[in-house]
Every structure is written in structure tokens, then in C-alpha cells.
Design an enzyme around this catalytic site. Sequence first.
Site, PDB file in Angstrom:
ATOM      1  N   ASP A 239       0.931  -1.101  -0.044  1.00 16.02           N
ATOM      2  CA  ASP A 239      -0.101   0.066  -0.112  1.00 16.02           C
ATOM      3  C   ASP A 239       1.000   1.179  -0.012  1.00 16.02           C
ATOM      4  O   ASP A 239       1.717   1.544   1.124  1.00 16.02           O
ATOM      5  CB  ASP A 239      -0.931  -0.123   1.204  1.00 16.02           C
ATOM      6  CG  ASP A 239      -1.517   1.293   1.651  1.00 16.02           C
ATOM      7  OD1 ASP A 239      -1.788   1.455   2.750  1.00 16.02           O
ATOM      8  OD2 ASP A 239      -1.460   2.049   0.729  1.00 16.02           O
TER       9      ASP A 239
ATOM     10  N   GLU B 261      -3.560   4.038  -2.661  1.00 15.86           N
ATOM     11  CA  GLU B 261      -3.837   3.736  -1.464  1.00 15.86           C
ATOM     12  C   GLU B 261      -5.274   3.775  -1.165  1.00 15.86           C
ATOM     13  O   GLU B 261      -6.153   2.879  -0.618  1.00 15.86           O
ATOM     14  CB  GLU B 261      -3.232   4.593  -0.257  1.00 15.86           C
ATOM     15  CG  GLU B 261      -3.545   3.982   1.215  1.00 15.86           C
ATOM     16  CD  GLU B 261      -2.959   4.748   2.243  1.00 15.86           C
ATOM     17  OE1 GLU B 261      -2.553   5.899   2.383  1.00 15.86           O
ATOM     18  OE2 GLU B 261      -2.643   3.979   3.127  1.00 15.86           O
ATOM     19  N   GLU B 262      -5.827   5.018  -1.540  1.00 12.76           N
ATOM     20  CA  GLU B 262      -7.442   5.043  -1.446  1.00 12.76           C
ATOM     21  C   GLU B 262      -8.170   4.076  -2.343  1.00 12.76           C
ATOM     22  O   GLU B 262      -9.186   3.609  -1.834  1.00 12.76           O
ATOM     23  CB  GLU B 262      -7.914   6.415  -1.778  1.00 12.76           C
ATOM     24  CG  GLU B 262      -7.349   7.414  -0.947  1.00 12.76           C
ATOM     25  CD  GLU B 262      -5.876   8.079  -1.266  1.00 12.76           C
ATOM     26  OE1 GLU B 262      -5.164   7.658  -2.356  1.00 12.76           O
ATOM     27  OE2 GLU B 262      -5.363   9.179  -0.501  1.00 12.76           O
TER      28      GLU B 262
HETATM   29  N1  APR Z   1      -0.980  -0.842  -9.264  1.00 14.85           N
HETATM   30  C1  APR Z   1       0.685  -0.500  -9.656  1.00 14.85           C
HETATM   31  N2  APR Z   1       1.235   0.889  -9.960  1.00 14.85           N
HETATM   32  C2  APR Z   1       0.116   1.702  -9.278  1.00 14.85           C
HETATM   33  C3  APR Z   1      -1.235   1.398  -9.000  1.00 14.85           C
HETATM   34  C4  APR Z   1      -1.453   0.204  -9.052  1.00 14.85           C
HETATM   35  N3  APR Z   1      -2.774  -0.355  -8.701  1.00 14.85           N
HETATM   36  N4  APR Z   1      -1.840   2.532  -8.599  1.00 14.85           N
HETATM   37  C5  APR Z   1      -0.839   3.666  -8.845  1.00 14.85           C
HETATM   38  N5  APR Z   1       0.204   2.997  -9.339  1.00 14.85           N
HETATM   39  C6  APR Z   1       1.622   3.729  -9.603  1.00 14.85           C
HETATM   40  C7  APR Z   1       1.345   5.189 -10.300  1.00 14.85           C
HETATM   41  O1  APR Z   1       2.242   5.194 -11.508  1.00 14.85           O
HETATM   42  C8  APR Z   1       1.510   6.283  -9.289  1.00 14.85           C
HETATM   43  O2  APR Z   1       1.866   7.684  -9.604  1.00 14.85           O
HETATM   44  O3  APR Z   1       1.967   4.240  -8.299  1.00 14.85           O
HETATM   45  C9  APR Z   1       2.384   5.638  -8.437  1.00 14.85           C
HETATM   46  C10 APR Z   1       2.699   6.048  -7.280  1.00 14.85           C
HETATM   47  O4  APR Z   1       1.091   6.033  -6.578  1.00 14.85           O
HETATM   48  P1  APR Z   1       0.721   7.140  -5.370  1.00 14.85           P
HETATM   49  O5  APR Z   1      -0.495   6.714  -4.832  1.00 14.85           O
HETATM   50  O6  APR Z   1       0.726   8.577  -5.858  1.00 14.85           O
HETATM   51  O7  APR Z   1       1.717   6.841  -4.265  1.00 14.85           O
HETATM   52  P2  APR Z   1       2.925   7.878  -3.484  1.00 14.85           P
HETATM   53  O8  APR Z   1       3.397   8.785  -4.351  1.00 14.85           O
HETATM   54  O9  APR Z   1       3.769   7.055  -2.413  1.00 14.85           O
HETATM   55  O10 APR Z   1       1.741   8.863  -2.551  1.00 14.85           O
HETATM   56  C11 APR Z   1       1.218   8.441  -1.523  1.00 14.85           C
HETATM   57  O11 APR Z   1      -0.948   9.333  -1.830  1.00 14.85           O
HETATM   58  O12 APR Z   1      -2.817   7.985  -2.089  1.00 14.85           O
HETATM   59  C12 APR Z   1      -2.140   8.848  -1.215  1.00 14.85           C
HETATM   60  O13 APR Z   1      -2.527   8.423   1.116  1.00 14.85           O
HETATM   61  C13 APR Z   1      -1.387   8.257   0.242  1.00 14.85           C
HETATM   62  O14 APR Z   1      -0.717  10.372   0.781  1.00 14.85           O
HETATM   63  C14 APR Z   1      -0.466   9.198   0.287  1.00 14.85           C
HETATM   64  C15 APR Z   1       0.154   9.345  -1.016  1.00 14.85           C
END
Ligand code: APR
Length: 436
Positions: A224, A242-243
Site C-alpha cells: 500500500d 492507497e485510497e
Molecule cells: N498498481 C501499480 N501501480 C500503481 C497503482 C496500482 N494499482 N496505482 C498507482 N500506481 C502507480 C502510479 O504510477 C502512481 O503514480 O504508483 C504511483 C504512486 O502512487 P501514489 O498513490 O501517488 O503513491 P505515493 O507517491 O506513494 O503517494 C502516497 O498518496 O494515496 C495517497 O495516502 C497516500 O498520501 C499518500 C500518497
Amino acid sequence: MDQRDQNNLNNQSFYKYPKLSKQQTDYLSLLCSPKDSYSAYPIIEFLNNNPKKHLEALQSAISSLNKNDQYELFQNTLPKMAQYSLELVENSPKKQLLISKGTIQFTRKEIYQFLSLAFFGLLIAQHDQFPDPCNLTYILQDSIEKAKCYLHYFINAREEQENELVTLERISFNKNYHIDHFFPNQKTNSILDLELWSNCNKSLKNIEFCDQYIEEQENSFLVDFANKYVGGGVLDYGCVQEEILFTIMPENIIAVLFCKVLEDDEVVLIKNSIRYSDYKGYGYSFQFVKREPKNLNQNILVLDAQDYSYDSLKQYQPNEILREINKSFIGFSLSQQLSNEEFLLPISTGKWGCGVFEGDCELKIIIQLIAFSASIANEDQQRKMIFSTFKDKKTNQYQKVLDDIIKKYKSVGNLFQQLLKMSKKYRVFEFLVNKQ
Ligand code: APR
């Protein structure tokens, strides 16, 4: 947090249930018998504290249901949700909050009860170090697609699975496990010790890239991409990895309700939550897609990366690299409570920290490679890390470069030492491949 706050939080370490007014209890009791939509809406709005805005997203989500599901919702589901809510408030099980390392378990029925109370807007925030909001009110007002996912869960949760257990485990750095078990010859007490990583002669493991989504991996630990407040904006407007993961597997929300904000050396495991919905799109284009709920033997590894969106160059500093290596190492080394079979399940990861948090994807791949390789207890342990590229063409080319880097550096220590010498003039992979 000073000692006084800590004591204060400690003696508040049990979950605080809502104390319902007579009116709230009467309204919930009314809902225990089937109502049509006209009489149900005002009650649900009243229970959600008559929000400023009507629960329009809920109304739209209900209208999008087929006739059978609408009938099921008003005839059986809402009465069950109201009944289960009253039951939980009337005889509340004493539940420890996860404010430090430890494990708590919930039956699927208990989680359904908490989520039902959240649907009626009746849960109370535990403390300012817990995620807030903790109710579904915002979603029922403004987030139609998320509201559809929750309705699909409430309607389709099966009673014969009610006594199955979902486990939450909060894991923090523990010398006897994280150092003595994984770095047996090292004499240090700190996981942030540069020598520990520079002297690690464990071989670098291969990462398998695949062009899919993380949650498509069954029988695995799904990483996550978390916020340190578990769940991030899941009960709010947020809708990225995450959401989405928590919305298509709503039982994960129990971690939002019970986990205090994560420290740098802490992760959370959520074991055995069920996948209810599918989806298409992402962020603002997220859309619910109906699917048959199924237990895919998936566990969630809640791992919050550092947010570099305010200062992206900061991530190349050694202490930052060390923080991300340790967060992911403590995550990938999972838990001492796991059976050997569970420990060997693949880790399904991806561009952790490389979206909203604006991490450098190549750097994060190397960090995860180092952390994962160090979390293999002995050479013959067959563990796999799968990197889902989320259909990103660029990351699809990484397999070859990463194989070259693994061949060139061979051990965790060699790669770690070189990584710390990196200058931002080059791209990470280019710097590591071209080093003489
Ligand atoms: N499977 C594989 N890769 C994914 C998926 C998925 N289901 N969903 C997204 N990604 C890739 C996308 O390219 C995205 O830009 O992972 C990248 C990072 O995802 P983010 O959710 O933006 O993660 P992060 O940069 O760690 O940001 C975390 O976002 O969701 C909120 O609560 C979380 O505040 C925290 C922040």
C-alpha cells in the site's frame, strides 16, 4: 509527543465507541425494519448529523443499482446495517487501539459493524494522531463512485464468512528480529547504521517486472503506497493507489479506524481482507466496476514513503535514502508471527512513493531492491518481488537495466555504498551502470 501526551494516549488506548442519543437509537431502530427510499433517506441524513449537503452521492449510487440490488438494499441490507450498528454500540467489545507494536483481530462481522456505524456517520475520532474523518459522510455526499463500492460491499458481504478473521499487526523496529535475524554477524543496535548496510554481503535478488496492477497479484502481500496516517484520503476526496486499494477492499478501512499515525520505523500488516470491487480510471476518473467478491488470499503491507513533493532533491541525501531503505526493509521483512508459508508469499510492489510524493522511480527501485534482498533470511529462501509497472512503458524497460546492475554489484553492500556516492548530475541507473 511529550511523556504527558504519551501517558494520556496510552490510557486512551482502548477504542472509544459513540454514545448514541435516544433519538439516534430510535432512528436506527426504525431502520431495522425495511423502509422504502423515501423514508430511509431522511433517517440516514439525520444520523449523518444532517450534513450541510444532502447525501447526493448516496442517492445517485442507489439509483445506479439494478432493481434486485435496490430491493436487497432496502429490504435486507439497511436493516442489517442498522441492527449490527445497535448491537456494536450496545455491547461494545473492548478493542485495543494500535498505537504501538501489536496485533488485533476482527471478525468480518465486527468490521461490517464498524463500517455500518461509519455509513450512518456515528463513529467518533479517537485522537488527533489518528486519521480523520473516520465516517463515510463525505463520500455519501460527494463521491458517487466510492459510494457505489461501499454499497456493493454492504449488499454482498456474505453471512457465512462473518466469523472469519482479519488481522491487523503494527510492526516496529526490533533489534532481535531486524538485526540479529537478518544481519547475524553485525554488532550494532541501530538499523540506521551505515556500516550495517555497507557490510551486508547478501546477494542482490531479482525483481520481476510485470505490466499490470499491484492488486492483480493473488496469494501475495500488496504494498500500500501509504500515508503515515493510514488510508490517506480514502474517506475524503483522495483517490490514488492507497485510497483505491482501501475502497475496493473496504475491510482495510478498519486499519484507518484503529492505527495511530506511523513512525519512520513502523509498518502495518492487514491480513485476509477480501477484494469486493473492480475499477477503471484513476484519481478523478476513478469508476466503480462491479465484480463477484472473492478472497484472493491477499494481505496489505502499509508502507508510507517520504513525501518529496516540496523538495525533490532531498531524496538523494544519504539519511533520506537510509530512511526509505529501512521503512521498506521493515516492511519486506514482514512479521515474526507469520508461518513460513506466509512469509514466502510474493511481495507485489510498484512505483512506491513516485506519484503524489514525487519520488525518483529509479531511486525507489534500487531502494526496494536493497531492502528486499536484505529481507531474505538465507540464500536458499525462495521469495519473489513483483514490480507492477501500472502500464507505464518506461518502467517496462527497467528489467534489463536492473539485471545489469544486479550482475555488476552482486551484493547489497556494494550497491548501497555506490548509491550513497551518487551525484544528482546523472540519472540513478545511468550513474550505477557507468560507474567504473
Ligand atoms: N498498481 C501499480 N501501480 C500503481 C497503482 C496500482 N494499482 N496505482 C498507482 N500506481 C502507480 C502510479 O504510477 C502512481 O503514480 O504508483 C504511483 C504512486 O502512487 P501514489 O498513490 O501517488 O503513491 P505515493 O507517491 O506513494 O503517494 C502516497 O498518496 O494515496 C495517497 O495516502 C497516500 O498520501 C499518500 C500518497
